[in-house]
Design an enzyme around this catalytic site. Structure first.
Site, PDB file in Angstrom:
ATOM      1  CE  LYS A   1     -10.835 -51.629 -33.252  1.00  0.00           C
ATOM      2  NZ  LYS A   1     -11.230 -51.185 -34.557  1.00  0.00           N
TER       3      LYS A   1
ATOM      4  NE  ARG B   1     -17.454 -54.022 -34.972  1.00  0.00           N
ATOM      5  CZ  ARG B   1     -16.568 -54.711 -34.267  1.00  0.00           C
ATOM      6  NH1 ARG B   1     -15.669 -54.087 -33.535  1.00  0.00           N
ATOM      7  NH2 ARG B   1     -16.586 -56.027 -34.292  1.00  0.00           N
TER       8      ARG B   1
HETATM    9  C1  8Y7 Z   1     -13.782 -52.796 -36.484  1.00  0.00           C
HETATM   10  C2  8Y7 Z   1     -14.640 -53.656 -37.180  1.00  0.00           C
HETATM   11  C3  8Y7 Z   1     -13.406 -54.813 -35.800  1.00  0.00           C
HETATM   12  C4  8Y7 Z   1     -13.842 -51.410 -36.776  1.00  0.00           C
HETATM   13  C5  8Y7 Z   1     -15.574 -51.935 -38.383  1.00  0.00           C
HETATM   14  C6  8Y7 Z   1     -12.104 -55.034 -32.630  1.00  0.00           C
HETATM   15  C7  8Y7 Z   1     -15.035 -56.114 -37.238  1.00  0.00           C
HETATM   16  C8  8Y7 Z   1     -11.546 -55.572 -33.879  1.00  0.00           C
HETATM   17  N1  8Y7 Z   1     -13.033 -53.537 -35.608  1.00  0.00           N
HETATM   18  N2  8Y7 Z   1     -15.525 -53.238 -38.128  1.00  0.00           N
HETATM   19  N3  8Y7 Z   1     -14.386 -54.917 -36.744  1.00  0.00           N
HETATM   20  N4  8Y7 Z   1     -14.753 -51.032 -37.740  1.00  0.00           N
HETATM   21  N5  8Y7 Z   1     -16.435 -51.460 -39.309  1.00  0.00           N
HETATM   22  O1  8Y7 Z   1     -11.251 -54.632 -31.794  1.00  0.00           O
HETATM   23  O2  8Y7 Z   1     -13.106 -50.581 -36.259  1.00  0.00           O
HETATM   24  O3  8Y7 Z   1     -13.303 -54.999 -32.403  1.00  0.00           O
HETATM   25  S1  8Y7 Z   1     -12.745 -56.214 -34.992  1.00  0.00           S
END
Ligand code: 8Y7
Length: 300
Positions: A240, A274
């Site tokens: 990020k 994640r």
């Molecule tokens: C997150 C996410 C994304 C996160 C959850 C990226 C879909 C942006 N970020 N879902 N999604 N938490 N739960 O940089 O931080 O992956 S998308």
């Protein structure tokens, strides 16, 4: 005497989460591998495409790779939520995501999470074998609580200030931890009113979603305070922009930064991380967990 907080956080551990016909062991931190099926995602857009066409062969190869590397969940997303991204039409999102959920579910024994805010897709994905719903809008769309409720699946409620198109313009908080905590607590209550029990919910502060660098740092530092809401915590920090901003690194050069933040999140009680770089993240979180539990008994 034990406090309510200690009771709740200890009950998060040693717990199997029922994900459709599959189970997720949350007695140790697990890694959720990111599978973006959008042509324009934040950090890995278009990797699974042949020109403009999504390749199911490439998708399944990538999933197999992430499973071998230790991912317990695969998060399939068909809507780009990168800052400034356009919203995708419902049918287009369904067409992107549903065949992928079906194919992964048929081929692999893994929990498939569907990253969506679209009630129709929640229902269809559950029918296609998805094991979890990951909603960056915390079921705020009309009909989302009802649809998610019907699926009987676990749901991750994420905090976001604003909408992807504009969220990074001017993020503002009174106190970022108490604001995010109050919001998530409110969503948990609304879910309970709508028939979704707290046991089905996971909570996520939503790093990078309407937050300045300092907001993100404060949220991560204070992450353990969110444990008092009584639900397992999921975090996404991988690649990020806060890492880019603190270290001055491009998006393809943020692995060390991502791993350090993953370790800090686990230390502060995160149950699910994640991540894009599954092998390295699994190593980092298992080692962090070994230190936390003073046990080398985590066998792969
Ligand atoms: C997150 C996410 C994304 C996160 C959850 C990226 C879909 C942006 N970020 N879902 N999604 N938490 N739960 O940089 O931080 O992956 S998308």
């Amino acid at each position: 005497m034990t406090t309510g907080l200690a009771d709740k956080s200890s009950s998060n551990q040693n717990r199997l989460l029922h994900c459709g016909d599959r189970f997720l062991d949350l007695s140790r931190p697990q890694v959720m591998g990111v599978l973006n099926v959008t042509p324009d995602s934040f950090s890995d857009g278009g990797l699974l495409h042949d020109g403009p066409i999504l390749s199911l062969g490439k998708v399944l190869f990538r999933v197999e790779q992430m499973l071998e590397q230790g991912a317990a969940i695969i998060d399939v997303g068909g809507e780009s939520t990168r800052p400034g991204a356009k919203t995708v039409g419902v049918q287009e999102e369904i067409d992107r995501v549903l065949p992928v959920v079906q194919a992964i579910n048929k081929q692999f024994d893994v929990v498939v999470s569907v990253d969506t805010s679209t009630p129709e897709l929640m229902l269809m994905a559950a029918d296609a074998g998805a094991g979890m719903i990951n909603d960056v809008r915390a079921l705020e769309r009309d009909g989302a609580i009802e649809a998610a409720g019907k699926t009987e699946l676990p749901i991750c409620l994420m905090h976001m200030q604003g909408e992807p198109a504009t969220m990074q313009k001017r993020p503002r908080y009174h106190d970022v931890i108490s604001d995010v905590s109050a919001y998530l607590g409110l969503r948990v209550n609304l879910c309970e009113v709508g028939g979704i029990s707290r046991e089905r919910l996971l909570l996520d502060p939503g790093f990078g979603f309407g937050k300045s660098v300092v907001h993100n740092l404060a949220l991560l530092n204070g992450l353990s305070q969110l444990q008092s809401l009584g639900c397992p915590l999921l975090v996404g920090l991988s690649r990020k922009s806060l890492i880019g901003k603190v270290l001055n690194r491009d998006v393809d050069d943020r692995l060390a930064g991502s791993l350090s933040l993953a370790v800090l999140a686990v230390d502060r009680g995160a149950s699910i991380i994640r991540a894009h770089d599954v092998r390295e993240t699994v190593d980092a979180v298992l080692l962090a967990q070994a230190v936390i539990s003073e046990s080398d008994s985590i066998v792969q």
